[in-house]
Design an enzyme around this catalytic site. Structure first.
Site, short mmCIF file in Angstrom:
data_model
loop_
_atom_site.label_atom_id
_atom_site.label_comp_id
_atom_site.label_asym_id
_atom_site.label_seq_id
_atom_site.Cartn_x
_atom_site.Cartn_y
_atom_site.Cartn_z
CD GLN A 257 -2.84 -0.84 -0.18
OE1 GLN A 257 -3.52 0.15 -0.42
NE2 GLN A 257 -2.74 -1.83 -1.05
CG HIS A 260 -1.42 2.54 -3.93
ND1 HIS A 260 -1.82 2.43 -5.24
CD2 HIS A 260 -1.88 1.42 -3.32
CE1 HIS A 260 -2.49 1.31 -5.41
NE2 HIS A 260 -2.54 0.68 -4.27
CD GLU A 325 -8.34 2.07 0.24
OE1 GLU A 325 -8.62 2.01 -0.98
OE2 GLU A 325 -7.29 2.62 0.66
CG HIS A 326 -7.08 -2.08 1.60
ND1 HIS A 326 -6.49 -0.90 1.18
CD2 HIS A 326 -7.76 -2.56 0.52
CE1 HIS A 326 -6.79 -0.69 -0.10
NE2 HIS A 326 -7.56 -1.68 -0.51
CG ASP A 359 -5.53 -3.69 -4.65
OD1 ASP A 359 -6.57 -3.21 -4.18
OD2 ASP A 359 -4.40 -3.21 -4.43
CG HIS A 418 -49.85 18.41 0.58
ND1 HIS A 418 -49.28 19.57 0.13
CD2 HIS A 418 -48.93 17.43 0.40
CE1 HIS A 418 -48.06 19.30 -0.30
NE2 HIS A 418 -47.82 18.00 -0.15
#
Length: 426
Positions: A257, A260, A325-326, A359, A418
Site C-alpha cells: 500500500q 501507491h 480502507e483495507h 485489488d 395537500h
C-alpha cells in the site's frame, strides 16, 4: 517504521496525524478546475481538445473508440496478461452477481397494491487514469458491476499516451469488462464533459473512477449536476497480527500500500514485540528490491507505524475507530474475530489472503471508502449503479377510509393544498 506501545493515547494520536493527510482542496486548485468546467460547459468539445493539448501535450488522431473496435485490443496484449484479465473478470462477475436486487410488489386483500422498481442507471461514465497510474484492474472493478446492474451505456474516458495512442492494456480491459465507448481525454475537462455532455461525449448520470487532485476536485464540484462514487483519499492498510504471523508477509503487505503514494498509510498492530521488530527488519530487507522505494520510504516514514497491543481485541477496537480502507487479520483464527469488525472497507482473513488478492483477482470490489469513511460508506457495488422508485395503487374505497387521517396530517403541517387534494375526491 516506528515501534510504539499502545497505551490508549499514542494510537489515537496516530489517527489525528492521519486526518491531516486529508487537507482541504486549495483555492488555487478550485479556481483552476472551475475555469475548466466553465469552458467545457460553454465550448464543449473545443474546450476538451484545447485542454487535452495543454495538459497531455498531444491531440490524439483518433479520439473515439466504439465497442467493436475495443475487441481488437484483446489480441494485442500479452497472453499471460490476457489470461489473468479474463480470470479476474470471471471472479468479479461471480461476486457482484450476488448483489443484484429484484423489483417487488405486494397486494393486499383490500385491493391496495404497493411495490418498488429497481432499474439500472441509463448512462455511467468511468474515469481511468493514464500514464504511470494506468490501472486496468480499475476498469474491471468499475465497469462490471455497472453492467450487472443493467446500466444501458458505459462510457469510459482516459488520457492519451504521449504519442496520442490509447494504453492497450486499459483498452483490452475495457473490452473484457463490456465498456460501450471510449474517449481519449482526461483530467477535469473529461469529468466536465461527462457531467454536461458535449457534441461528441454523452452526458452521464454518474461518474466513477480514481484520478488526481484535479479530477477529484472536478467530481466534487460537479456533484449534484451528476452523481459520483466518492472523493477518495490516500490509500491505507491496517494489519492486525498475532505472535504466529510471518514478518516477511506483514512487511510485504504494508509496503504494497505504501507504494501507491507518499501520502498512503500503512499500520501494523501486533500482540508480539518480537513480530514487530522482525517486521521492521523485513521491511529494510525487502525494500531494496522494490522499484518504488522512494515513495515507500516517504509513506512509511510519515504515515507508517507499528504498535504493540495487549490483545487482538484491543487492536480491533482501534481498527473500528480508524475505519481503514483495507484491514488484514493475520491471525490463527480470523473467523473468531470477523464479527467484531464494524468499520472497514474490505477485510482480508488469514495469512494467505493478502490485500493485492482483493485489488486484482478475488472478486470483491477494490473501490473502497478511505479516510475513515468506512464508518458510513460502502465499497462500490451493483447498488452503486441502480435507482429505486416506489409505486402505490389505492381503490376509491380504501382512500375514503384513510382520507380523514391524511387530511388531518396535512392540515397540521399547514399544507392545505395537500389536504384539498384528498377532499376534492369526496
Amino acid at each position: 517504521m516506528n515501534i510504539t506501545k499502545a497505551n490508549g493515547k499514542v494510537e489515537y494520536e496516530l489517527i489525528e496525524n492521519l486526518k491531516k493527510r486529508n487537507r482541504s482542496i486549495s483555492n488555487k486548485t478550485i479556481d483552476i478546475v472551475s475555469t475548466i468546467i466553465k469552458a467545457v460547459r460553454e465550448d464543449g468539445d473545443e474546450a476538451v481538445r484545447e485542454y487535452t493539448v495543454r495538459f497531455d501535450g498531444v491531440l490524439p488522431k483518433k479520439c473515439v473508440f466504439e465497442k467493436e473496435e475495443l475487441q481488437s485490443y484483446i489480441d494485442e496484449v500479452d497472453e499471460d496478461f490476457k489470461k489473468a484479465l479474463l480470470n479476474a473478470k470471471k471472479n468479479v462477475e461471480d461476486f457482484h452477481k450476488r448483489q443484484t436486487q429484484e423489483s417487488w410488489m405486494t397486494t393486499q386483500e383490500n385491493g391496495v397494491i404497493m411495490g418498488q422498481r429497481v432499474r439500472g442507471l441509463h448512462k455511467v461514465g468511468i474515469y481511468v487514469p493514464g500514464g504511470t497510474a494506468a490501472y486496468p484492474s480499475s476498469v474491471l472493478m468499475n465497469a462490471i458491476p455497472a453492467r450487472i446492474a443493467g446500466v444501458k451505456e458505459i462510457i469510459m474516458v482516459t488520457p492519451p499516451s504521449k504519442d496520442g495512442s490509447p494504453n492497450p492494456d486499459i483498452m483490452a480491459a475495457a473490452a473484457v469488462a463490456g465498456v460501450d465507448k471510449v474517449f481519449l481525454c482526461g483530467g477535469a475537462q473529461a469529468i466536465a464533459a461527462l457531467a454536461y455532455g458535449t457534441e461528441k461525449i454523452p452526458k452521464v448520470d454518474k461518474i466513477v473512477g480514481p484520478g488526481n487532485i484535479f479530477v477529484a476536485t472536478a467530481k466534487k464540484l460537479l456533484y449534484g449536476v451528476v452523481d459520483i462514487d466518492m472523493v477518495a483519499g490516500p490509500s491505507e492498510i491496517l494489519v492486525i497480527a498475532d505472535m504466529n504471523a510471518r514478518p516477511s508477509f506483514l512487511a510485504a503487505d504494508l509496503m504494497s500500500q505504501a507504494e501507491h503514494d507518499k501520502m498512503a498509510s500503512s499500520i501494523l498492530l501486533t500482540t508480539s514485540e518480537v513480530v514487530a521488530r522482525a517486521t521492521q527488519k523485513e521491511i529494510e530487507k525487502q525494500i531494496k528490491y522494490l522499484e518504488r522505494q522512494e515513495i515507500i520510504e516517504a509513506s512509511l516514514n510519515k504515515y507508517g507505524e507499528i504498535i504493540v497491543c495487549d490483545s487482538i481485541e484491543q487492536a480491533i477496537e482501534f481498527a473500528n475507530e480508524l475505519a481503514p480502507e483495507h484491514l488484514e487479520l493475520c491471525v490463527d483464527d480470523p473467523f473468531k474475530y470477523i464479527g467484531m469488525i464494524d468499520n472497514a472497507g474490505s477485510v482480508f482473513l488469514g495469512n494467505w489472503s493478502p490485500e493485492p488478492l482483493g485489488d486484482y483477482y478475488a472478486g470483491p470490489n477494490h473501490v473502497l471508502p478511505t479516510s475513515g469513511t468506512a464508518r458510513f460508506f460502502s465499497p462500490l457495488s451493483v447498488d452503486s449503479f441502480i435507482k429505486k422508485s416506489s409505486f402505490i395503487y389505492y381503490t376509491k374505497e380504501e382512500l375514503e377510509k384513510s382520507k380523514d387521517e391524511i387530511i388531518k396530517l396535512a392540515e397540521t403541517e399547514g399544507l392545505t393544498a395537500h389536504a384539498n387534494s384528498i377532499k376534492v375526491r369526496f
